[in-house]
Design an enzyme around this catalytic site. Structure first.
Site, PDB file in Angstrom:
ATOM      1  N   SER A 189      41.507  19.333  82.574  1.00 29.46           N
ATOM      2  CA  SER A 189      41.259  17.922  82.281  1.00 29.46           C
ATOM      3  C   SER A 189      41.454  17.558  80.820  1.00 29.46           C
ATOM      4  O   SER A 189      41.869  16.451  80.519  1.00 29.46           O
ATOM      5  CB  SER A 189      39.854  17.538  82.731  1.00 29.46           C
ATOM      6  OG  SER A 189      38.892  18.284  82.019  1.00 29.46           O
ATOM      7  N   HIS A 217      42.616  16.203  88.459  1.00 29.22           N
ATOM      8  CA  HIS A 217      43.693  15.534  87.714  1.00 29.22           C
ATOM      9  C   HIS A 217      45.066  15.795  88.298  1.00 29.22           C
ATOM     10  O   HIS A 217      46.073  15.372  87.729  1.00 29.22           O
ATOM     11  CB  HIS A 217      43.651  15.950  86.246  1.00 29.22           C
ATOM     12  CG  HIS A 217      42.403  15.473  85.578  1.00 29.22           C
ATOM     13  ND1 HIS A 217      42.288  14.201  85.063  1.00 29.22           N
ATOM     14  CD2 HIS A 217      41.203  16.078  85.398  1.00 29.22           C
ATOM     15  CE1 HIS A 217      41.070  14.051  84.567  1.00 29.22           C
ATOM     16  NE2 HIS A 217      40.389  15.163  84.767  1.00 29.22           N
ATOM     17  N   LYS A 248      40.158   9.525  89.824  1.00 33.07           N
ATOM     18  CA  LYS A 248      41.174   9.592  88.773  1.00 33.07           C
ATOM     19  C   LYS A 248      42.418   8.814  89.231  1.00 33.07           C
ATOM     20  O   LYS A 248      42.379   7.605  89.242  1.00 33.07           O
ATOM     21  CB  LYS A 248      41.474  11.059  88.444  1.00 33.07           C
ATOM     22  CG  LYS A 248      40.204  11.894  88.191  1.00 33.07           C
ATOM     23  CD  LYS A 248      39.673  11.779  86.770  1.00 33.07           C
ATOM     24  CE  LYS A 248      38.225  12.161  86.597  1.00 33.07           C
ATOM     25  NZ  LYS A 248      37.884  13.563  86.647  1.00 33.07           N
TER      26      LYS A 248
HETATM   27  C1  LIG Z   1      36.355  14.079  86.417  1.00 34.44           C
HETATM   28  C2  LIG Z   1      36.253  15.459  86.900  1.00 34.44           C
HETATM   29  C3  LIG Z   1      35.295  15.828  87.836  1.00 34.44           C
HETATM   30  C4  LIG Z   1      34.217  14.879  88.286  1.00 34.44           C
HETATM   31  O1  LIG Z   1      34.710  13.846  89.045  1.00 34.44           O
HETATM   32  P1  LIG Z   1      33.929  12.464  89.163  1.00 34.44           P
HETATM   33  O2  LIG Z   1      34.425  11.888  90.427  1.00 34.44           O
HETATM   34  O3  LIG Z   1      34.313  11.656  87.972  1.00 34.44           O
HETATM   35  O4  LIG Z   1      32.468  12.761  89.193  1.00 34.44           O
HETATM   36  C5  LIG Z   1      35.320  17.121  88.306  1.00 34.44           C
HETATM   37  N1  LIG Z   1      36.215  18.013  87.881  1.00 34.44           N
HETATM   38  C6  LIG Z   1      37.131  17.708  86.950  1.00 34.44           C
HETATM   39  C7  LIG Z   1      38.099  18.747  86.495  1.00 34.44           C
HETATM   40  C8  LIG Z   1      37.167  16.426  86.411  1.00 34.44           C
HETATM   41  O5  LIG Z   1      38.051  16.124  85.474  1.00 34.44           O
END
Ligand SMILES: *Cc1c(COP(=O)(O)O)cnc(C)c1O
Length: 424
Positions: A189, A217, A248
């Site tokens: 991320s 991502h 995302k």
């Molecule tokens: C954003 C993210 C999460 C959490 O997701 P949310 O739906 O925002 O709670 C989990 N793992 C990774 C790698 C992330 O970037």
């Protein structure tokens, strides 16, 4: 009210203030910025229109008319809230449709939707592993995976980032572990690099470990249908737990796991973050389903995103910035020191570009950065505007470097030099 005694560690109010002071002094204080209006490729930030270059809405789907329509219709039909835990009174019809589509999308037998990605990881890792088990976790894994591992009471083995030989060494040395789980992101991320998934899948099989891949991502971005890196590499059969989010590229909210029917039933029984929380609002589920359809049917969005990524990356390199080899849509521009990074963020804002600084503990100490993420619906002119602002940043950095070397000699810590543009 008692006056706060700052030297008294047992005073809870002093503790709050001292901790906040220390964070501020270290350049680590975080502030919420006010964004007005819809979060598209341009946003109004503190009253000024700026180009948004740090959004996870990579494909611009959050504002798509079809997604909004689907949400609006579900809102009319089902009302606002799920009104209960999914296991008690909140398992609304849109859940079933979404999970069926999701399983198909991921090439899995079944899927389970959680209220967020964070909750998905915490609940999945902590329920799959327990005392006597061993978790093998990439050094740069997301906080939600770390928290899930801690909560599980299993032994946690952190392997060097994207390093299969270190992973193998650790797998081989934990012979007494009852069960093993390897956890990694596919697209990292904050660094935007890709995990060596083929090697990791090979090791999972060799050492009889479960493999969990977080595609937060990658979903919507990689693979022929946008299902992720696991799809792109043809590894669906080798990854036991395919995790991802709707938050995302899909522009909505919710996390999920796709896998075998047994895995999904197990999580339904045991994942506490699934059981003890309220289901998502039906409008959110409908938005996610509509977004999923768009991701599958409109690969041209991915092509537009890659065009913008390439344009930005090439331009940054021409300016002399090191952004690393192109692996994903996330371009980390590492500046190192936290205050310098936030100063760079402010400088870009003055030139109409919003690229948030990312500091510890989100990233390791000394690796603060601007995390740049173009969107599919930025125009080439938008990217050029961003590059013009980065040119200004590069000039400021060069001036700063020349000054700090002249004033203090090369041996001194640059962070102490506090150049003019950092203070402004
Ligand atoms: C954003 C993210 C999460 C959490 O997701 P949310 O739906 O925002 O709670 C989990 N793992 C990774 C790698 C992330 O970037």
């Amino acid at each position: 009210m008692h006056p706060i005694n700052h030297s008294d560690p047992s005073n809870p109010e002093a503790f709050l203030r001292d901790t906040l002071d220390a964070r501020r002094k270290a350049g680590l204080e975080r502030k919420l910025r006010r964004l007005k209006g819809a979060p598209g490729p341009r946003v109004t930030l503190n009253g000024r229109e700026v180009l948004l270059l740090c959004s996870n809405n990579y494909l611009g789907i959050a504002g798509d008319a079809r997604v909004k329509d689907a949400a609006r219709q579900a809102l009319e039909t089902f009302g606002c809230g799920a009104t209960g835990s999914r296991l008690i009174s909140g398992n609304l019809e849109p859940y079933e449709q979404l999970e069926r589509k999701l399983a198909e999308f991921k090439g899995a037998e079944a899927a389970l939707v959680f209220t967020s990605g964070y909750q998905t990881n915490v609940g999945t890792v902590s329920s799959l592993m327990g005392e006597g088990d061993a978790i093998f976790s990439d050094a740069l894994n997301h906080a939600s995976l770390i928290d899930g591992a801690r909560l599980s009471r299993a032994q946690v083995n952190i392997f060097n980032h994207c390093d299969p030989s270190d992973l193998e060494q650790k797998l081989a040395s934990r012979t007494t572990a009852r069960r093993k789980l390897i956890v990694t992101e596919s697209v990292f991320s904050m660094d935007g690099d890709l995990a060596p998934l083929r090697d990791i899948a090979f090791l999972a099989r060799k050492y009889n470990a479960l493999l969990m891949v977080d595609e937060a991502h990658a979903t919507g971005i990689f693979g022929e249908t946008g299902a992720g890196v696991v799809e792109a590499l043809g590894l669906r059969g080798a990854v036991h737990v395919q995790m991802g989010t709707f938050s995302k590229a899909l522009g909505s909210l919710g996390g999920y796991v796709a896998g075998s029917r047994d895995l999904i039933s197990y999580l339904t029984q045991h994942a506490r973050s699934f059981i003890f929380t309220t289901g998502l609002p039906p409008a959110v589920l409908a938005a996610s389903a509509a977004a999923l359809r768009i991701v599958r049917q409109e690969p041209e969005r991915r092509q537009a995103l890659w065009r913008n990524v390439r344009r930005l990356r090439d331009g940054l390199q021409k300016l002399g910035f090191a952004v690393g080899p192109e692996q994903s849509q996330i371009l980390p521009l590492r500046l190192g020191e936290s205050r310098l990074t936030m100063a760079a963020c402010r400088l870009l804002l003055r030139h109409g570009i919003f690229a948030q600084g990312i500091r510890p503990p989100t990233v390791p100490p000394g690796t603060a950065r601007l995390r740049l993420t173009p969107m599919a619906n930025h125009t080439p002119q938008d990217i050029d505007l961003a590059l013009a602002a980065f040119k200004k940043l590069q000039l400021a950095l060069q001036t700063r470097h020349a000054r700090s070397v002249r004033v203090s000699g090369a041996a001194q810590d640059h962070s102490a030099a506090a150049p003019a543009f950092v203070k402004r």
